[in-house]
Enzyme design. Structure first.
Site, PDB file in Angstrom:
ATOM      1  N   TYR A 259       0.753  -9.683  -1.398  1.00  0.00           N
ATOM      2  CA  TYR A 259       0.220 -10.909  -1.312  1.00  0.00           C
ATOM      3  C   TYR A 259       0.301 -11.861  -0.245  1.00  0.00           C
ATOM      4  O   TYR A 259      -0.226 -12.852  -0.159  1.00  0.00           O
ATOM      5  CB  TYR A 259       0.694 -11.560  -2.601  1.00  0.00           C
ATOM      6  CG  TYR A 259      -0.361 -11.417  -3.791  1.00  0.00           C
ATOM      7  CD1 TYR A 259      -0.573 -10.362  -4.322  1.00  0.00           C
ATOM      8  CD2 TYR A 259      -1.074 -12.525  -4.134  1.00  0.00           C
ATOM      9  CE1 TYR A 259      -1.447 -10.182  -5.378  1.00  0.00           C
ATOM     10  CE2 TYR A 259      -1.981 -12.616  -5.180  1.00  0.00           C
ATOM     11  CZ  TYR A 259      -2.045 -11.279  -5.853  1.00  0.00           C
ATOM     12  OH  TYR A 259      -2.995 -11.158  -6.728  1.00  0.00           O
TER      13      TYR A 259
ATOM     14  N   LYS B  69       8.677   0.735  -7.579  1.00  0.00           N
ATOM     15  CA  LYS B  69       8.196   2.111  -7.284  1.00  0.00           C
ATOM     16  C   LYS B  69       9.191   2.452  -6.065  1.00  0.00           C
ATOM     17  O   LYS B  69       8.817   2.861  -4.967  1.00  0.00           O
ATOM     18  CB  LYS B  69       6.833   2.059  -6.775  1.00  0.00           C
ATOM     19  CG  LYS B  69       5.875   3.348  -6.581  1.00  0.00           C
ATOM     20  CD  LYS B  69       5.668   3.874  -7.661  1.00  0.00           C
ATOM     21  CE  LYS B  69       5.099   5.186  -7.455  1.00  0.00           C
ATOM     22  NZ  LYS B  69       4.615   6.001  -8.750  1.00  0.00           N
TER      23      LYS B  69
ATOM     24  N   ASP C  43       4.419   2.889 -12.931  1.00  0.00           N
ATOM     25  CA  ASP C  43       3.431   3.635 -13.423  1.00  0.00           C
ATOM     26  C   ASP C  43       3.998   3.901 -14.986  1.00  0.00           C
ATOM     27  O   ASP C  43       3.149   3.541 -15.886  1.00  0.00           O
ATOM     28  CB  ASP C  43       2.996   4.813 -12.734  1.00  0.00           C
ATOM     29  CG  ASP C  43       4.182   5.452 -11.894  1.00  0.00           C
ATOM     30  OD1 ASP C  43       5.085   4.981 -11.885  1.00  0.00           O
ATOM     31  OD2 ASP C  43       3.922   6.589 -11.458  1.00  0.00           O
TER      32      ASP C  43
ATOM     33  N   ASP D 137       0.753  -9.361 -10.865  1.00  0.00           N
ATOM     34  CA  ASP D 137      -0.516  -9.786 -10.922  1.00  0.00           C
ATOM     35  C   ASP D 137      -1.098  -8.757 -11.939  1.00  0.00           C
ATOM     36  O   ASP D 137      -1.674  -9.438 -12.879  1.00  0.00           O
ATOM     37  CB  ASP D 137      -1.025  -9.673  -9.582  1.00  0.00           C
ATOM     38  CG  ASP D 137      -2.569 -10.475  -9.744  1.00  0.00           C
ATOM     39  OD1 ASP D 137      -2.763 -11.214 -10.390  1.00  0.00           O
ATOM     40  OD2 ASP D 137      -3.202 -10.051  -8.779  1.00  0.00           O
TER      41      ASP D 137
END
Ligand code: NAI
Length: 333
Positions: free
Chosen positions: A124, A171, A204, A228
């Site tokens: 971002y 991740k 995920d 987000d």
């Protein structure tokens, strides 16, 4: 005690929602002097910029703002109002409580979890450039300072609100350095809070688990981009963006806002659902220490949902924005 709060009604459905929400909040007996300011397209028209300095000065001075949705004009050179406000005030923590409301059709009527999103870094930061024609580089920035700060915010929030567990989504198996650092900071801060369970999940898998068994989550801590995406996913689990509140909090102040947009398709008709902005207002009342008023408004709102007689169009009713507000005010009497 009198509070002075900056009010940004926004545009589109924003002013209709803001006037109803202000009416409800004032009916709870809290003493607020609102300083109303324009932002976005309206401000551009009047002042030549989307984030006029008087607005920023007002928030810096009052330290608290309630904001309706704002249309950011499409085109080069305009600062996104939301990003601009977050940056100007260093509102580093984004808080999104996800709780189903009575009688609102949704997949998980019992769901009650909170997303804590880091608000200043990750992809971002918008640091992108063309390396050579046809190749673009976008930088993901993760710092120890910001990751530690948001982890501490999440643990302090969990302790204060009686929450039991924080799950960090990441991740780090692939982005070993960036997400690895975010996870390390989370684990380090967790050692200072032995009363809160610290868990982590690869993002995920966390998304799949959220859709299949969301009740296993209590507080989720996520870096900016995952936060987000996952917070909208979670809004979908309980009936959509028109219902969930949002807060952006920093050391210098806080801004409370609905997370949906300005809904140009229904603007001006007085039919929008004010629940998201109202719930943001309830978070704001708690933040300024007006817990009694917050409880009063919240209980009245929940009662109106429970009775199910006055519902706005988006959730299957026919009530206008103002009628819904009237019903809540009536409940408080
Ligand atoms: P949107 O959230 O405004 O609308 C999406 C759909 O949801 C529309 O069908 C709308 O009618 C409906 N909807 C949204 N809020 C509602 C409410 N309170 N009650 C009933 N129905 C509601 O998203 P969209 O169309 O992508 O964006 C419109 C504008 O809003 C854009 O200019 C965008 O930049 C801006 N925006 C501003 C945000 C903010 O200020 N925080 C956040 C998201 C978008």
């Amino acid at each position: 005690m009198k509070h002075r709060i900056t009010l940004i009604p926004g545009d589109g459905i924003g002013p209709e929602l803001a006037s109803s929400v202000v009416r409800i909040i004032e009916a709870s007996g809290v003493d607020i002097e609102w300083e109303t300011h324009y932002a976005g397209a309206q401000a551009l028209e009047k002042f030549g910029e989307t984030l006029p300095q008087p607005l920023l000065d007002s928030i810096i001075q009052n330290k608290v703002a309630l904001k309706g949705p704002v249309t950011t004009p499409i085109g080069k050179g305009f600062t996104s109002v939301n990003v601009g406000l977050r940056k100007a005030l260093d509102l580093y923590a984004n808080l999104r409580p996800i709780r189903a409301l009575p009688n609102v059709p949704c997949r998980y009527p019992e769901l009650n979890l909170v997303i804590v999103r880091e608000n200043t870094e990750s992809l971002y930061a918008g640091l992108e450039h063309v390396v050579v024609p046809g190749v673009v580089e976008s930088l993901k920035i993760i710092t120890e300072k910001a990751s530690t700060r948001i982890a501490r915010f999440a643990f302090e929030y969990a302790r204060r609100e009686g929450r039991k567990k924080i799950t960090c989504g990441h991740k780090a198996n692939i982005m070993k350095l960036s997400d690895g650092l975010f996870l390390d900071c989370f684990r380090k801060v967790a050692t200072e809070f032995p009363d809160i369970e610290a868990d982590d999940k690869i993002i995920d898998n966390a998304c799949m688990q959220l859709v299949m068994r969301p009740e296993q989550f209590d507080v989720m801590l996520l870096e900016n981009l995952y936060g987000d995406i996952v917070s909208d996913l979670c809004a979908g689990l309980i009936g959509g963006l028109g219902l969930v509140p949002g807060a952006n909090i920093g050391e210098k102040g806080a801004m409370f806002e609905a997370v949906h947009g300005s809904a140009p398709d229904i603007a001006g008709q007085g039919i929008a659902n004010p629940t998201a902005l109202l719930q943001s207002g309830i978070l704001m009342l708690r933040y300024i220490g007006e817990r009694e008023s917050a409880d009063l408004v919240e209980n009245a709102m929940l009662k109106v949902f429970e009775e199910g007689k006055v519902r706005t169009r988006d959730i299957g009713g026919t009530a206008k924005t103002a009628e819904f507000a009237d019903a809540i005010i009536q409940q408080m009497k």
